[in-house]
Design an enzyme around this catalytic site. Structure first.
Site, PDB file in Angstrom:
ATOM      1  N   ASP A 114       0.837  -1.232   0.102  1.00 30.57           N
ATOM      2  CA  ASP A 114      -0.097  -0.096  -0.069  1.00 30.57           C
ATOM      3  C   ASP A 114       1.000   1.366  -0.158  1.00 30.57           C
ATOM      4  O   ASP A 114       0.257   2.328  -0.213  1.00 30.57           O
ATOM      5  CB  ASP A 114      -0.958   0.089   1.296  1.00 30.57           C
ATOM      6  N   GLU A 166      -5.155  -4.463  -7.068  1.00 34.07           N
ATOM      7  CA  GLU A 166      -6.060  -5.631  -6.004  1.00 34.07           C
ATOM      8  C   GLU A 166      -7.295  -4.874  -6.024  1.00 34.07           C
ATOM      9  O   GLU A 166      -7.649  -3.814  -5.373  1.00 34.07           O
ATOM     10  CB  GLU A 166      -5.289  -5.828  -4.759  1.00 34.07           C
TER      11      GLU A 166
END
Length: 872
Positions: A456, A525
């Site tokens: 992330d 994702e």
């Protein structure tokens, strides 16, 4: 806000996988195994450990690691076993997959260290050397003892992935020996360990203990380590290849040694003399030319031939060590294409359509289950797997090599791994050691496509340098990407990836808009969240009352996420009601869930396929979140924990057929996607529009050539007047002879789903209006007949619509005998098919005969508006 952001073989030899076994009764003498290698080049895995909590152990490592220490009352556990895995293997709990049973586990049991111990006998080769190797860390940190001597403490045995090797030549004795490992408690916010974030309920021990093999290896004066192979494949001809073989030769002694290193690749031999100073390590390098090499491809593009490189070392004419590895000849590259990360395999653009991998929640290695999951992945047409912070054991990579499934590895989010501002000097060291160890371990696998050093968040300059330096030491030769999110890093720059959600429900047309997670660039994702399996699967892990409770969308469900964000079905249920009508029963909920799962998962993967060849903001890759489940869950999977395949799986499978015709929810265009490397000409697309009552409203045909490794538009779907609010579309892709090579059926609405992009969060874009698919509730009853033909492990089922109404969403299941349980895994060629009067189709099921439990295979057919048919 980022997703889940609230939480922060060197020496060759096959590692033996030890099956899980219950603890045996206490015996009068120590349980020992001949574990130490008896000759140079041999590697043995230490099997069948004993495990015990430190609360019940008297003495420290010096006593526990001595031969003769009484461990007969300890639990017997397999070679790869976290504490929870060991306790489960010893049947200390009820089924932890079922209901809320995992809540019964007392987490306080894991606040203290646990000990692992193994007694073994050895007969070392005189003058030889013996090395003990940890093929990954002890979670989260610990100690290693051998025969009363401490080899390393928590300052060195730390982290999930660093590989440690110890020269134990002077400690190994002829006869009885013993090894002891201490595993301390785990804190994912403190340690560079393995964390399941919001993928499932957390394992109570947080994966404390061992999850990889401990091995003993023997060598002579010179040992061989770090065998690596690189290939250079000139493009675009692919007619020759240069292969470079390297291996590190290490002098284990305190005096100079002269060694000959030799080896073979594909029948070509090579050798080199090395002079090594005391304790010196030198690299032997060999370069070979291969004419007409057997080129390795992802499975949709070609074959997966593998080569073997083997090397050996002799000192004074006697064998000293040996190593070997498999490899494939292929070229991987990547670049940014209008901001999106585009991968290339052997010079060909490679559209990544993959899924996120979930290791077993307790980090158990079940090779048969892993292979089953990979086979189902390949059968679905999914070409890539992303491993976010859960790098698997070696066998996983070997399977992917053989199957042609690409692998994208890297570190995880939302734990210590991305708490960069808290990194200590020790954390920096462990991070670098982790990257180097993993890169060395997996670099030879042709299935590897890249390494994400962040998920992330891209690491800041200091940590980025640590990772890049580590990968250089490992001679990593594939793309390195800063993160899975569109955040540039100091050295690597833009990752060419986006992480803008969704992670929860969106309707099918969401994917065609190039905003947010829509089909443009590389989405690292994304997925539509809840995945409710069929009732057979639900009953394996939920009692009846919890299954019925799924109709309460505002209730928290234990088999949803531990995160409050994903703990309720919430707006997934609201959309189901709004689009299909409020379910009248649990059975109706499950039936409608399959419809919703099928259409939205198909749309996600079809949209990225269609936009692949767009001139403006093309799609280059997508990772479906997620592929499988670490533990039985009601969200984020295409293959459920019990290997069942429902609407989600078959929607995705339809989308990823190698030559595929599809409909576009945004502009009504039709497209043909071809993942092969050759143009396919002489095709035609036939599109037929039907009202809900089966009357034909429009029918057109359009010639098309399917361009190699690309998508092409093929006209538009007719928009006739007088359509029912819910209607059907059937697309047929035919070859020059008129044979149908692909078939695709949609249920659509004259009313579109509408989205509020301005109200988007990091995990969801809300809907303001819903498509009207409620007409499906009023379909007149259809009728089918079915026949089955079985050969060993394979059953062909032919389904025919013998009525005068559409037979909608017809599902076939294989069972162990009449009235028996559904057989999982079963690989179906297709499922959830829709047939018009007179139409017939044949689907094939492949399965293991042993999974029938001695019963005959029995087929059951049912549909949305079709009564159940038993096929004997």
């Amino acid at each position: 806000m980022s997703r889940r952001s609230r939480w922060l073989a060197a020496v060759v030899g096959l590692s033996l996988v030890i099956p899980l076994v219950p603890a045996t009764s206490a015996v009068a003498q120590e349980d020992t195994t001949t574990a130490a290698p008896g000759q140079a080049g041999e590697v043995r895995t230490i099997p069948d450990w004993r495990m015990q909590t430190s609360r019940s152990v008297t003495g420290g490592g010096d006593a526990i690691s001595r031969p003769g220490f009484n461990d007969v009352n300890w639990l017997k556990v397999p070679a790869r076993s976290t504490v929870m895995a060991g306790l489960i293997a010893n049947r200390k709990y009820p089924d932890l997959n079922h209901s809320t049973n995992m809540k019964q586990v007392n987490s306080a049991d894991f606040a203290v260290p646990w000990w692992y111990r193994k007694g073994f006998t050895a007969d070392p080769v005189p003058g030889g050397h013996t090395f003990l190797k940890l093929n990954g860390g002890i979670l989260s940190r610990g100690e290693v003892w051998l025969n009363g001597t401490k080899l390393a403490g928590t300052d060195k045995v730390i982290g999930a992935y660093p590989i440690r090797e110890f020269d134990v030549t002077n400690l190994i004795r002829k006869g009885d020996n013993a090894i002891a490992l201490r595993a301390d408690s785990v804190d994912p916010k403190r340690d560079l360990t393995i964390h399941f974030i919001d993928w499932a309920q957390f394992p109570p021990d947080r994966n404390q203990g061992m999850f990889r093999d401990v091995t003993l290896a023997g060598s002579g004066a010179v040992a061989l380590r770090n065998l690596r192979v690189d290939s250079d494949l000139p493009l675009p001809s692919l007619t020759s290849a240069t292969v470079t073989v390297k291996v590190d030769a290490r002098n284990n002694t305190d005096r100079p040694q002269s060694a000959e290193v030799s080896g073979t690749v594909d029948g070509q031999s090579f050798r080199q003399q090395l002079s090594l100073g005391a304790k010196e390590t030198r690299t032997a390098t060999f370069t070979l030319k291969l004419d007409k090499p057997r080129v390795w491809w992802p499975f949709q593009m070609g074959e997966q031939p593998l080569y073997e490189a083997s090397v050996s070392a002799t000192v004074g004419g006697s064998p000293s060590d040996a190593a070997k590895t498999t490899f494939g000849i292929r070229e991987i590259d990547s670049k940014l294409l209008q901001g999106g990360r585009q991968f290339f395999v052997n010079g060909q653009p490679f559209l990544v359509r993959g899924g996120g991998w979930a290791s077993d929640l307790f980090l158990r290695t079940d090779l048969r289950k892993i292979e089953d999951q990979l086979k189902l992945t390949k059968a679905m047409g999914m070409n890539t797997i992303r491993l976010e912070g859960k790098p698997e054991n070696d066998e996983f990579y070997d399977m992917a090599d053989r199957m042609g499934i690409m692998l994208l590895t890297g570190w995880e989010c939302c734990s210590k791994w991305e708490s960069y501002d808290t990194f200590t000097a020790e954390d920096n060291r462990v991070a670098g050691e982790s990257a180097e160890s993993e890169a060395r371990r997996i670099r030879n696998h042709p299935s590897m496509i890249g390494f994400l050093i962040g998920s992330d968040f891209a690491p800041p300059a200091a940590q980025e340098k640590i990772y890049l330096d580590a990968l250089r030491r490992a001679e990593w030769n594939l793309p390195v990407i800063s993160s899975a999110k569109a955040l540039a890093s100091p050295q690597l720059g833009s990752p060419g990836m986006k992480m803008e959600g969704p992670y929860w429900w969106v309707p099918p047309n969401y994917w065609y808009n190039k905003q947010k997670g829509g089909a443009s660039g590389f989405a690292s994702e994304i997925g539509p969240g809840p995945t409710i399996p069929e009732l057979d699967s639900l009953r394996k892990f939920l009692p009846p009352n919890e299954i019925d409770a799924l109709r309460d969308y505002n209730a928290k469900h234990y088999h949803l996420a531990p995160s409050d964000t994903f703990s309720k079905l919430s707006f997934w249920g609201t959309a189901l009601d709004g689009r299909y009508g409020k379910p009248t029963s649990t059975e109706d909920l499950v039936r409608k869930a399959q419809l919703a799962n099928y259409e939205v998962n198909r749309a996600q993967l079809e949209a990225f396929g269609r936009n692949w060849s767009d001139a403006d903001k093309p799609s280059t890759g997508v990772i479906y979140w997620m592929l499988n489940s670490a533990w039985p869950t009601l969200y984020w999977n295409l293959i459920d924990h019990n290997l069942a395949t429902g609407g989600s799986y078959f929607g995705a499978k339809t989308a990823m057929r190698p030559l595929h015709v599809q409909y576009s929810y945004d502009d009504n265009s039709l497209a043909v996607v071809n993942t092969g490397l050759r143009d396919v000409s002489g095709l035609s697309v036939q599109a037929t529009v039907f009202n809900l009552d089966g009357t034909q409203k429009a029918d057109i045909s359009q010639p098309v050539t399917a361009k190699a490794n690309a998508s092409v538009r093929a006209g538009a779907l007719p928009q006739p007047g007088g359509l029912s609010s819910t209607y059907f579309v059937r697309l047929l892709l035919k070859d020059a002879s008129g044979k149908v090579v692909d078939r695709n059926v949609y249920w659509l609405s004259t009313k579109a789903d509408k989205l509020n992009y301005a109200g988007s969060t990091w995990y969801h874009t809300p809907q303001t209006e819903y498509a009207d698919l409620k007409g499906l509730n009023n379909l007149p009853q259809g009728s089918v007949t079915a026949t089955a033909q079985t050969t060993a492990g394979s059953t062909k089922v032919t389904i025919t619509n013998n009525g005068d109404k559409v037979a909608f969403f017809v599902r076939v299941s294989l069972r162990a005998g009449a009235g028996g349980p559904e057989v999982h895994p079963t690989t179906w060629s297709d499922n959830y098919v829709t047939l018009w009067p007179g139409e017939s189709t044949t689907v094939t099921a492949d399965y293991r005969l042993s999974d029938l439990g001695g019963k005959p295979p029995h087929v059951q057919v049912s549909g949305h508006n079709v009564p159940k048919v038993e096929v004997r």
